[in-house]
Design an enzyme around this catalytic site. Structure first.
Site, PDB file in Angstrom:
ATOM      1  N   PHE A  94       0.819  -1.227   0.000  1.00 51.98           N
ATOM      2  CA  PHE A  94       0.000   0.000   0.000  1.00 51.98           C
ATOM      3  C   PHE A  94       0.843   1.264   0.000  1.00 51.98           C
ATOM      4  CE2 PHE A  94      -4.423  -1.242  -0.053  1.00 51.98           C
ATOM      5  CZ  PHE A  94      -4.242  -2.610  -0.089  1.00 51.98           C
ATOM      6  N   CYS A  97     -14.935  -0.287  -0.678  1.00 55.45           N
ATOM      7  CA  CYS A  97     -14.665  -0.198   0.767  1.00 55.45           C
ATOM      8  C   CYS A  97     -14.000   1.095   1.214  1.00 55.45           C
ATOM      9  CB  CYS A  97     -13.817  -1.382   1.203  1.00 55.45           C
ATOM     10  SG  CYS A  97     -14.693  -2.928   1.049  1.00 55.45           S
TER      11      CYS A  97
END
Ligand code: UDX
Length: 435
Positions: A247, A258
């Site tokens: 990430f 999400c």
């Protein structure tokens, strides 16, 4: 164990099928008859790698139905995996959860555990339990437990079968015992907490990842200004195990079902409780701006996009899914169309969903080559393997004006440097102008 699953979206269906893979007898319930018919014919209604094979392999233990009464009446555990979409004020819409609760109250006749898998605001499990107990008036002993999922689209089956952790939030020993039995065969750490903590673990995890992306995107934007290279910066950071390597990919912002919804829901929840969650608020703001980056960058090359032929590569919010929810392409393409650009787009699986969501004229192509032919600007929104496999020379050979704005840093700058005639503008790295 006899299990019913309410909702056959990414969460419900993947959960149901993976539970069947572990030997449970699972009935998947949905109100959508068309979807049920597709599943009864052995096919998944969503694109998710590996799901079709598991459906086939476990067909003897899987039932698909709209008949919620018999499904819930016979189940020891009822998983609830319906959607909790964002409301206009950013809070979570819980109407599908309560619709399922009504159906459960109408159907159950024996002690059972209702397990909320959907991402719900902290305190929802408590409220659902009160709601069900009110409706049942002591007729049946029910328990409510929280069991958030951490699956990502495109790897949902793997994420469920080989979960990083299984979190169960319970308030009574019966629920804990039953859920331990459900997950007996899974090789993953089991974390038992109270319901509110379990609900919070889900939000805190998703929002942390969203924050990490917004952080790296802000660093990337600064890299462009000061002449650093975000790919090198991310790599340099990743060797610190406290930071980790995941990430840290800079790009045109996070999309999906999400992160956008869960950051806004936590922000809303904080505000509702007279708190301010500044970091999450900032992550939301950074992400919204990041999605406009391709348009801002396009203005560097064309003062006016009227009549400019734009090739768009990738529409979905990430590779490996046909999902377009909150995809940056949905923000940018309408702006391009409003500015009068002639847009041609390619995506291996996302076109049909894109057509449903977009008003306006886009020409859809079957191949990347067709999309690039004679284009005067290319925008990359999704790092599909097919896009990453393009030889950079192809842009020069096919495009009329080979300017590429790469929103997902699909290419190494080294590959681009020697390609004469190409302009390559990516995220957090210096523009390479080989004209
Ligand atoms: C996410 C979480 O990963 C998962 O644990 C949770 O249960 C649901 O939300 P998902 O939305 O399917 O899963 O996709 P994910 O792979 O996390 O990517 C979300 C978005 O972030 C994508 O748009 C992706 O392009 C973007 N992203 C991800 C980045 O921009 N940079 C990164 O480094 C990682």
């Amino acid at each position: 164990m006899k299990i019913a699953v309410a909702g056959t979206g990414y969460v419900g269906l993947v959960t149901g099928i993976c539970l069947a893979e572990h030997g449970h007898e699972v009935t998947c319930v949905d109100v959508d008859e068309e979807k049920i018919a597709v599943m009864q014919s052995g096919k998944p209604p969503i694109f998710e790698p590996g799901l079709d094979e598991l459906m086939l392999k476990n067909m003897e233990r899987l039932t698909y139905t709209t008949d919620y009464r018999s499904a819930y009446a016979g189940a020891k555990v009822i998983f609830v995996g319906v959607g909790t979409p964002e409301k206009r004020d950013g809070s979570a819409n819980l109407s599908y959860i309560y619709a399922v609760a009504d159906q459960i109250a109408e159907s159950v006749s024996e002690e059972c555990v209702i397990v909320i898998k959907s991402t719900v605001p902290i305190g929802t499990n408590d409220r659902v339990e009160d709601y069900l107990k009110d409706a049942l008036k002591g007729r049946v002993n029910i328990h409510v437990a929280s069991n958030p999922e951490f699956l990502a689209q495109g790897t949902a089956v793997r994420d469920t079968l080989h979960a990083s952790r299984i979190v169960i939030g319970v308030e009574d020993p019966f629920s804990e015992k039953v859920l331990r039995e459900v997950y007996e065969g899974f090789d993953a750490p089991l974390i038992v907490t109270n319901r509110r903590s379990a609900e919070m673990i889900k939000y805190a995890s998703n929002d942390f990842l969203a924050l990490k992306i917004s952080y790296i995107n802000e660093i990337a934007n600064l890299c462009e200004v000061i002449g650093a290279d975000i790919e090198d910066v991310s790599k340099g950071m990743s060797y610190d195990s406290r930071i980790g390597s995941q990430f840290l990919r800079a790009g045109i912002g996070y999309g999906g079902s999400c992160f956008p919804k869960d950051t806004k829901a936590l922000n809303w929840l904080a505000r509702f409780n007279d708190h301010e969650i500044k970091t999450v608020k900032a992550a939301i703001e950074v992400n919204e701006n990041q999605k406009f980056l391709p348009v801002k960058k396009a203005a560097r090359y064309y003062k006016d996009l009227k009549g400019v032929k734009v090739a768009v590569l990738g529409l979905t919010f990430k590779p490996g899914t046909d999902d377009l929810r909150e995809a940056p392409s949905l923000v940018t393409v309408p702006v391009l169309l409003d500015d009068g650009a002639k847009v041609r787009a390619w995506d291996p699986v996302g076109v049909e969903n894109f057509k449903k969501r977009l008003e306006g004229e886009v020409e859809y192509c079957d191949t990347i080559e067709e999309t690039l032919k004679d284009a005067e600007l290319c925008l990359i929104f999704t790092e599909w393997p097919e896009v990453k496999a393009i030889k950079p020379e192809t842009f020069v050979q096919l495009m009329k004006n080979p300017i590429v704005i790469d929103g997902r840093n699909c290419f190494e700058t080294e590959e681009i440097r020697g390609v004469s005639g190409l302009v390559y503008d990516s995220i957090g790295r210096a523009v390479i102008d080989n004209r």
